[in-house]
Design a protein around this motif. Structure first.
Motif, PDB file in Angstrom:
ATOM      1  N   ILE A 129       0.898  -1.166   0.107  1.00 39.10           N
ATOM      2  CA  ILE A 129      -0.187  -0.047  -0.116  1.00 39.10           C
ATOM      3  C   ILE A 129       0.758   1.328   0.018  1.00 39.10           C
ATOM      4  CG2 ILE A 129      -0.145   0.043   2.542  1.00 39.10           C
ATOM      5  CD1 ILE A 129      -3.256   1.053   1.881  1.00 39.10           C
ATOM      6  N   ILE A 130       0.479   2.234  -0.856  1.00 39.22           N
ATOM      7  CA  ILE A 130       1.131   3.405  -0.781  1.00 39.22           C
ATOM      8  C   ILE A 130       0.627   4.630   0.282  1.00 39.22           C
ATOM      9  CG2 ILE A 130       1.576   5.472  -2.163  1.00 39.22           C
ATOM     10  CD1 ILE A 130       1.182   3.468  -4.730  1.00 39.22           C
ATOM     11  N   MET A 131       1.234   5.076   1.065  1.00 43.62           N
ATOM     12  CA  MET A 131       0.932   5.888   2.136  1.00 43.62           C
ATOM     13  C   MET A 131       1.287   7.451   1.987  1.00 43.62           C
ATOM     14  SD  MET A 131      -0.459   3.704   4.092  1.00 43.62           S
ATOM     15  CE  MET A 131      -0.802   4.127   5.754  1.00 43.62           C
ATOM     16  N   PRO A 132       0.628   8.353   1.369  1.00 46.72           N
ATOM     17  CA  PRO A 132       1.041   9.876   1.336  1.00 46.72           C
ATOM     18  C   PRO A 132       1.150  10.405   2.612  1.00 46.72           C
ATOM     19  CG  PRO A 132      -1.130   9.395  -0.041  1.00 46.72           C
ATOM     20  CD  PRO A 132      -0.950   8.180   0.911  1.00 46.72           C
ATOM     21  N   ILE A 133       2.339  11.200   2.767  1.00 45.30           N
ATOM     22  CA  ILE A 133       2.582  12.032   3.825  1.00 45.30           C
ATOM     23  C   ILE A 133       2.990  13.233   3.393  1.00 45.30           C
ATOM     24  CG2 ILE A 133       4.745  10.750   4.284  1.00 45.30           C
ATOM     25  CD1 ILE A 133       4.185  11.048   7.337  1.00 45.30           C
ATOM     26  N   GLY A 134       2.288  14.465   4.236  1.00 43.55           N
ATOM     27  CA  GLY A 134       2.900  15.503   3.667  1.00 43.55           C
ATOM     28  C   GLY A 134       3.037  16.712   4.853  1.00 43.55           C
ATOM     29  N   SER A 135       2.557  17.819   4.888  1.00 44.01           N
ATOM     30  CA  SER A 135       2.563  18.928   5.674  1.00 44.01           C
ATOM     31  C   SER A 135       1.488  19.885   5.330  1.00 44.01           C
ATOM     32  CB  SER A 135       4.027  19.362   5.895  1.00 44.01           C
ATOM     33  OG  SER A 135       4.088  20.426   6.881  1.00 44.01           O
ATOM     34  N   THR A 136       1.101  20.767   6.305  1.00 48.26           N
ATOM     35  CA  THR A 136       0.351  21.723   6.269  1.00 48.26           C
ATOM     36  C   THR A 136       0.737  22.946   7.074  1.00 48.26           C
ATOM     37  OG1 THR A 136      -1.674  20.414   6.245  1.00 48.26           O
ATOM     38  CG2 THR A 136      -2.038  22.591   6.869  1.00 48.26           C
ATOM     39  N   GLU A 137       1.554  23.815   5.958  1.00 46.38           N
ATOM     40  CA  GLU A 137       2.586  24.761   6.496  1.00 46.38           C
ATOM     41  C   GLU A 137       2.909  25.951   5.379  1.00 46.38           C
ATOM     42  OE1 GLU A 137       5.940  22.130   6.653  1.00 46.38           O
ATOM     43  OE2 GLU A 137       6.819  23.074   4.790  1.00 46.38           O
ATOM     44  N   GLN A 138       3.068  27.073   5.775  1.00 43.34           N
ATOM     45  CA  GLN A 138       3.238  28.239   4.826  1.00 43.34           C
ATOM     46  C   GLN A 138       4.330  27.675   3.789  1.00 43.34           C
ATOM     47  OE1 GLN A 138       6.028  30.164   4.157  1.00 43.34           O
ATOM     48  NE2 GLN A 138       7.628  29.238   5.453  1.00 43.34           N
ATOM     49  N   HIS A 139       4.040  28.162   2.465  1.00 42.47           N
ATOM     50  CA  HIS A 139       4.866  27.885   1.456  1.00 42.47           C
ATOM     51  C   HIS A 139       5.078  29.278   0.554  1.00 42.47           C
ATOM     52  CE1 HIS A 139       4.925  23.630   1.939  1.00 42.47           C
ATOM     53  NE2 HIS A 139       5.762  23.605   0.923  1.00 42.47           N
ATOM     54  N   GLY A 140       5.502  30.402   1.345  1.00 39.50           N
ATOM     55  CA  GLY A 140       5.777  31.445   0.679  1.00 39.50           C
ATOM     56  C   GLY A 140       4.638  32.376   0.304  1.00 39.50           C
ATOM     57  N   PRO A 141       4.593  33.450  -0.509  1.00 36.35           N
ATOM     58  CA  PRO A 141       3.701  34.269  -0.805  1.00 36.35           C
ATOM     59  C   PRO A 141       2.780  33.787  -1.872  1.00 36.35           C
ATOM     60  CG  PRO A 141       5.919  35.504  -0.767  1.00 36.35           C
ATOM     61  CD  PRO A 141       5.878  34.011  -0.856  1.00 36.35           C
ATOM     62  N   ASN A 142       3.294  32.589  -2.850  1.00 37.98           N
ATOM     63  CA  ASN A 142       2.287  32.528  -3.647  1.00 37.98           C
ATOM     64  C   ASN A 142       2.172  30.716  -3.510  1.00 37.98           C
ATOM     65  OD1 ASN A 142       4.858  31.591  -4.869  1.00 37.98           O
ATOM     66  ND2 ASN A 142       4.022  31.889  -6.833  1.00 37.98           N
ATOM     67  N   GLY A 143       2.781  30.020  -2.609  1.00 41.27           N
ATOM     68  CA  GLY A 143       2.515  28.714  -2.515  1.00 41.27           C
ATOM     69  C   GLY A 143       1.403  28.372  -1.400  1.00 41.27           C
ATOM     70  N   LEU A 144       0.581  27.436  -1.858  1.00 49.04           N
ATOM     71  CA  LEU A 144      -0.489  27.005  -0.776  1.00 49.04           C
ATOM     72  C   LEU A 144       0.122  26.499   0.418  1.00 49.04           C
ATOM     73  CD1 LEU A 144      -2.696  25.013  -3.484  1.00 49.04           C
ATOM     74  CD2 LEU A 144      -2.464  27.718  -3.169  1.00 49.04           C
ATOM     75  N   ILE A 145      -0.650  26.464   1.584  1.00 52.16           N
ATOM     76  CA  ILE A 145      -0.270  25.979   2.755  1.00 52.16           C
ATOM     77  C   ILE A 145      -0.270  24.496   2.756  1.00 52.16           C
ATOM     78  CG2 ILE A 145      -1.124  25.873   5.163  1.00 52.16           C
ATOM     79  CD1 ILE A 145      -1.540  28.799   4.967  1.00 52.16           C
ATOM     80  N   GLY A 146      -1.226  23.988   1.821  1.00 56.13           N
ATOM     81  CA  GLY A 146      -1.214  22.416   1.674  1.00 56.13           C
ATOM     82  C   GLY A 146      -0.260  21.807   0.710  1.00 56.13           C
ATOM     83  N   THR A 147       0.814  22.701   0.334  1.00 48.97           N
ATOM     84  CA  THR A 147       1.520  22.312  -0.912  1.00 48.97           C
ATOM     85  C   THR A 147       2.024  20.714  -0.513  1.00 48.97           C
ATOM     86  OG1 THR A 147       2.105  24.542  -1.339  1.00 48.97           O
ATOM     87  CG2 THR A 147       3.517  22.664  -2.233  1.00 48.97           C
ATOM     88  N   ASP A 148       2.708  20.556   0.699  1.00 44.74           N
ATOM     89  CA  ASP A 148       3.459  19.178   1.004  1.00 44.74           C
ATOM     90  C   ASP A 148       2.322  18.291   0.985  1.00 44.74           C
ATOM     91  OD1 ASP A 148       5.699  20.796   0.814  1.00 44.74           O
ATOM     92  OD2 ASP A 148       5.908  20.452   2.834  1.00 44.74           O
ATOM     93  N   ALA A 149       1.173  18.541   1.565  1.00 49.49           N
ATOM     94  CA  ALA A 149       0.402  17.281   1.553  1.00 49.49           C
ATOM     95  C   ALA A 149      -0.246  17.002   0.221  1.00 49.49           C
ATOM     96  CB  ALA A 149      -0.789  17.657   2.585  1.00 49.49           C
ATOM     97  N   LEU A 150      -0.546  18.139  -0.500  1.00 47.90           N
ATOM     98  CA  LEU A 150      -1.513  17.885  -1.619  1.00 47.90           C
ATOM     99  C   LEU A 150      -0.422  17.176  -2.833  1.00 47.90           C
ATOM    100  CD1 LEU A 150      -3.135  21.490  -1.879  1.00 47.90           C
ATOM    101  CD2 LEU A 150      -4.088  19.529  -1.637  1.00 47.90           C
ATOM    102  N   CYS A 151       0.768  17.706  -2.878  1.00 42.70           N
ATOM    103  CA  CYS A 151       1.783  16.977  -3.879  1.00 42.70           C
ATOM    104  C   CYS A 151       1.831  15.545  -3.636  1.00 42.70           C
ATOM    105  CB  CYS A 151       3.288  17.777  -3.764  1.00 42.70           C
ATOM    106  SG  CYS A 151       3.266  19.463  -4.585  1.00 42.70           S
TER     107      CYS A 151
END
Ligand code: NI
Length: 250
Positions: free
Chosen positions: A21-43
């Motif tokens: 099974i594939i287990m995605p894991i990310g983060s919910t944190e600031q990604h600068g002025p034009n990056g989404l807070i969810g960037t790491d989890a969404l990617c």
């Protein structure tokens, strides 16, 4: 297929042909002025879905909040402590191991998670030996960590597209992937200077002092949905091969 989109009957049938099974894991944190807070989890989630389709594998629920203490100087960032993240990983894995899953391929989107994920694997192994025991009778439980940017094709393409403007936080590549995956959320922002300063940091206030807009070494103004699509297309085959090798290996 997403585990969350399967029925228990489908999960039971899947386990007859695969224990991976594939287990995605990310983060919910600031990604600068034009990056989404969810960037790491969404990617991690978007790429994991693609890898799951390419490798005909189940994809577990995304662990969407990671170890991001150093980003807490910026509004909206969330973190779990390393000890909490270890417990989350432990409980996710042991829940699935209870039903027969044995190969856990963690597809990570956040560099700050790496040390804690590796620590969690040893907590899992310690528990699994006790719970599953019977060495040689049952298939051994194995965990693997792969960051989506570990794909050699992604590395080559991001160097080609962004060079030294890729950076190490709020990277041009990760912002591009979210722009492609979520075009309705694309943000416009002035990036001054275009390429952020590089370097190290300690806690949250030190991070904000050194990197006032949240980026490290990157120019995500170079991101575009088209580049994000190319990065996604580069990542999926490499990571699917990593997954297949892991599931088939010792
Ligand atoms: Ni990131």
């Amino acid at each position: 297929m997403l585990l969350q989109h399967a029925t228990w009957i489908e999960a039971e049938a899947y386990l007859k042909r695969s224990t991976g099974i594939i287990m995605p894991i990310g983060s919910t944190e600031q990604h600068g002025p034009n990056g989404l807070i969810g960037t790491d989890a969404l990617c991690a989630e978007v790429i994991a879905r693609g890898v799951g389709e390419a490798a005909d594998a189940f994809v577990g629920p995304t662990i969407g909040v990671g170890m991001a203490v150093h980003h807490m100087g910026f509004a909206g960032s969330m973190t779990v402590r390393p000890s909490t993240l270890i417990q989350i990983i432990h409980d996710y894995v042991l829940s699935l191991a209870h039903h027969g899953f044995r190969r856990f391929f963690f597809l990570n989107g956040h560099g700050g998670n790496i040390a804690t994920i590796n620590a969690a694997f040893y907590e899992v192994y310690a528990a699994a030996e006790g719970v599953l025991g019977k060495a040689g009778v049952d298939e051994p439980l194995r965990c693997k960590l792969v960051n989506w940017w570990d794909s050699p094709q992604v590395g080559a393409l991001s160097r080609d597209l962004f060079g030294a403007d890729e950076g190490s936080h709020a990277t041009a590549s990760e912002v591009a992937v979210t722009q492609w995956a979520f075009p309705d959320t694309i943000k416009q922002a002035v990036l001054d200077p275009p390429r952020a300063p590089s370097g190290r940091f300690h806690g949250p206030s030190d991070f904000r002092r050194r990197y006032p807009d949240g980026r490290i070494g990157s120019n995500p103004g170079l991101a575009s949905p088209e580049k994000g699509k190319r990065l996604y297309d580069a990542a999926v085959p490499d990571l699917a091969q990593f997954y297949r090798d892991f599931v088939a290996g010792e």
